[in-house]
Design an enzyme around this catalytic site. Structure first.
Site, PDB file in Angstrom:
ATOM      1  N   PHE A  14       0.836  -1.200   0.000  1.00  0.00           N
ATOM      2  CA  PHE A  14       0.000   0.000   0.000  1.00  0.00           C
ATOM      3  C   PHE A  14       0.873   1.253   0.000  1.00  0.00           C
ATOM      4  CE2 PHE A  14      -2.361  -3.141   2.558  1.00  0.00           C
ATOM      5  CZ  PHE A  14      -3.635  -3.089   2.025  1.00  0.00           C
ATOM      6  N   ASP A  15       0.442   2.273  -0.722  1.00  0.00           N
ATOM      7  CA  ASP A  15       0.876   3.628  -0.439  1.00  0.00           C
ATOM      8  C   ASP A  15       0.158   4.046   0.852  1.00  0.00           C
ATOM      9  OD1 ASP A  15       1.954   6.190  -0.704  1.00  0.00           O
ATOM     10  OD2 ASP A  15       0.312   6.870  -1.983  1.00  0.00           O
ATOM     11  N   PHE A  16       0.581   5.144   1.443  1.00  0.00           N
ATOM     12  CA  PHE A  16      -0.043   5.556   2.709  1.00  0.00           C
ATOM     13  C   PHE A  16      -1.048   6.689   2.515  1.00  0.00           C
ATOM     14  CE2 PHE A  16      -0.064   7.944   6.761  1.00  0.00           C
ATOM     15  CZ  PHE A  16      -0.602   6.953   7.566  1.00  0.00           C
ATOM     16  N   PHE A  22      -1.383  -0.779  -4.174  1.00  0.00           N
ATOM     17  CA  PHE A  22      -2.375   0.284  -4.209  1.00  0.00           C
ATOM     18  C   PHE A  22      -1.692   1.643  -4.045  1.00  0.00           C
ATOM     19  CE2 PHE A  22      -4.446  -3.469  -2.455  1.00  0.00           C
ATOM     20  CZ  PHE A  22      -5.661  -3.526  -3.119  1.00  0.00           C
TER      21      PHE A  22
END
Length: 319
Positions: A162-164, A281
């Site tokens: 994941f991106d944050f 993502f």
């Protein structure tokens, strides 16, 4: 007794994300719905090839064998713009590829994501950009799959990245970055270090993954040589000193990740090729384009960096 989804990790997937529908879609765009229906009927015995999200969905469903009481941990439901007749090829392809998916919603030409809330879904994947953007705007967790289907070598592990900001968290810090620049962003994050960021669209999905990881932790305690199958990473453009707010925010939400890559402007694609997640993502297309043809990628069109694209898309006619 009704089939209860409340305790499960429920994911909705469009047929366009699960399978390669490029040939059928070309028929629809060039010749219209009637010819599309004929094409699908003529090819109903020909299984569809796997799509971008297929390896992720296959491995996610395989985690059901970790259940300790025979109740599924994961439920995947197909949400499709096909009508029930043209959807037959989709369901036959599901069976051909031995996917344990038995539930589907077919809504002829209409957006199916509106049923996410009723079905307790924490994620919807589709290739249809307009469906995804509308779902995001309505408060749902959704992403548009990008790139080419990735190879899925044998194995049982599941790697998710994941991106944050704009994905797990909201875009409040990203707004500072876009409006005032990097120095102001770092100053803002340091000043608000002890203040958890609001949750973003995919935080509930991470919680569902963590519940499965909890089961694996009990297996590790009972079997020290047990190899954990689920691995979660954050791959973000943040670096020190803004990295600390990420860690503290996740702690405050009661969620966790296994790894974190605070890259500070280093090209994400280089790290992703080594990490090799089954799905990644990110809210920024620029971070996905470098690896989308090798790493199954999902654009989450949420927040300030996507607002211009959203307004342009809303001017397009709805199919």
């Amino acid at each position: 007794m009704a089939y209860d989804l409340e305790t499960m990790l429920v994911v909705g997937v469009a047929s366009s994300a699960l399978f390669d529908l490029s040939n059928a879609d070309a028929v629809f765009r060039e010749h219209g719905e009637a010819k599309y229906r004929e094409y699908q009927e003529e090819h109903i015995a020909n299984p569809l090839e796997t799509g971008v999200a297929f390896p992720f969905i296959k491995r996610l469903l395989s985690l059901n064998n970790l259940s300790q009481n025979k109740t599924p941990l994961v439920e995947v439901i197909i949400l499709s713009r096909n009508d029930p007749e043209t959807g037959l090829r989709v369901m036959r392809s599901v069976a051909h590829h031995d996917l344990p998916i038995s539930r589907a919603i077919f809504t002829q030409g209409r957006s199916p994501f509106k049923y996410m809330g009723a079905l307790n879904m924490s994620l919807f994947l589709s290739q249809n950009e307009q469906d995804v953007r509308t779902a995001i705007r309505m408060g749902f967790a959704a992403g548009q799959v990008l790139g080419l289907p990735a190879a899925d070598p044998k194995g049982t592990d599941l790697r998710i990245a994941f991106d944050f900001d704009g994905v797990l968290a909201d875009d409040s810090s990203e707004r500072v970055m876009q409006a005032e620049g990097l120095p102001a962003f770092h100053a803002h994050e340091t000043e608000h270090l002890e203040e958890p960021l609001p949750e973003g669209r995919l935080s509930e999905f991470l919680r569902g993954i963590n519940r499965i990881q909890d089961i694996e932790e009990t297996l590790v305690e009972a079997q020290p040589d047990y190899n954990r199958r689920v691995h979660v990473a954050i791959v973000t453009a943040r670096n020190a000193p803004s990295h600390e707010r990420v860690v503290k925010t996740l702690q405050s939400w009661g969620v966790r990740v296994n790894d974190a890559f605070f890259l500070g402007g280093i090209e994400k694609a280089k790290v992703l090729r080594v990490l090799n997640p089954h799905i990644f993502f990110d809210d920024q297309l620029g971070h996905l384009e470098g690896a989308a043809d090798e790493i199954p990628s999902v654009h989450v069109p949420f927040g300030v960096v996507n607002e211009v694209g959203r307004m342009e898309l809303e001017e397009l006619p709805t199919s």
